[in-house]
Design an enzyme around this catalytic site. Sequence first.
Site, PDB file in Angstrom:
ATOM      1  N   ARG A  32       0.744  -1.325  -0.065  1.00 44.91           N
ATOM      2  CA  ARG A  32      -0.015  -0.089   0.087  1.00 44.91           C
ATOM      3  C   ARG A  32       1.039   1.118   0.049  1.00 44.91           C
ATOM      4  NH1 ARG A  32       0.112  -2.588   4.724  1.00 44.91           N
ATOM      5  NH2 ARG A  32      -1.752  -3.547   4.140  1.00 44.91           N
TER       6      ARG A  32
ATOM      7  N   TYR B  17      14.060   6.251  13.875  1.00 44.79           N
ATOM      8  CA  TYR B  17      13.608   6.357  12.608  1.00 44.79           C
ATOM      9  C   TYR B  17      14.522   7.231  11.714  1.00 44.79           C
ATOM     10  CZ  TYR B  17      10.449   7.089   8.475  1.00 44.79           C
ATOM     11  OH  TYR B  17       9.696   7.208   7.285  1.00 44.79           O
TER      12      TYR B  17
ATOM     13  N   LYS C   9      16.989   6.453   8.578  1.00 43.88           N
ATOM     14  CA  LYS C   9      16.778   7.243   7.292  1.00 43.88           C
ATOM     15  C   LYS C   9      18.473   7.991   6.772  1.00 43.88           C
ATOM     16  CE  LYS C   9      12.740   6.041   6.169  1.00 43.88           C
ATOM     17  NZ  LYS C   9      12.521   4.896   5.065  1.00 43.88           N
TER      18      LYS C   9
END
Length: 253
Positions: free
Chosen positions: A16, A154, A158
């Site tokens: 998705r 996170y 990243k």
Amino acid sequence: MSQTTQKVAIVTGAARGIGGATALRLAQDGYAVAALDLREASCVDTVATITEVGGRALAVGADVSDAEQVQTAVERVATELGAPSVLVNNAGITRDNLLFKMSEQDWDAVMGVHLRGAFLMSKACQSHMTAAGWGRIVNLSSTAALGNRGQVNYSAAKAGLQGFTKTLAIELGKFGVTANAIAPGFIATEMTAKTAERLGMSFDDFKASAAAKIPVARVGAPDDIANAVSFFASEAAGFVSGQVLYVAGGPRT
């Protein structure tokens, strides 16, 4: 195209959102697409959408942080669709919290999917790309790489993907393989909806607040990222490698 002439792309986290939109866009660009996610069944809709428009697609289930599952998945793609020449490392999770509240498990989980996952997938696919003398690796970073409160895991993952990308570009360039990263800003997906819920805001209010700070005065959509992936995966991007493109509706530094 026949299986022997059609290039093959693998998109992780393709059930998705950004991954689903990217899988469809690459199919529209002419690639056979392996839509990979943790559970094969979750990619059924993505595959159905691609086949409805005349594309070739395969749903694949694998935990990208598990080396054995990754190897098995890539071998299956090579057998059933063809050797992968494009890899989009999009799979990601969030386990947000302030540093003093963050558990080791939440740190490890995020690093495992984002960094270890990109490493394992790239390692498994690069042999096919270098043998063919052509390949494209696109890694999904984030504006969070510049720092974001409550996302130390996170943000670190990243930012790590940006260094990972630049090193891949150096190592693989002589084999005809490019590596680039895309750093999305606010993209309206299930993941950002969950962030709004965590902050106790309605998703509409959360998007409106974000849009007010973005120069183009709107939040992003998964297609905005898919369009950027399409360029990096193309023949036209053959002299572009080791770059980080911020797709955020305005400049980020």
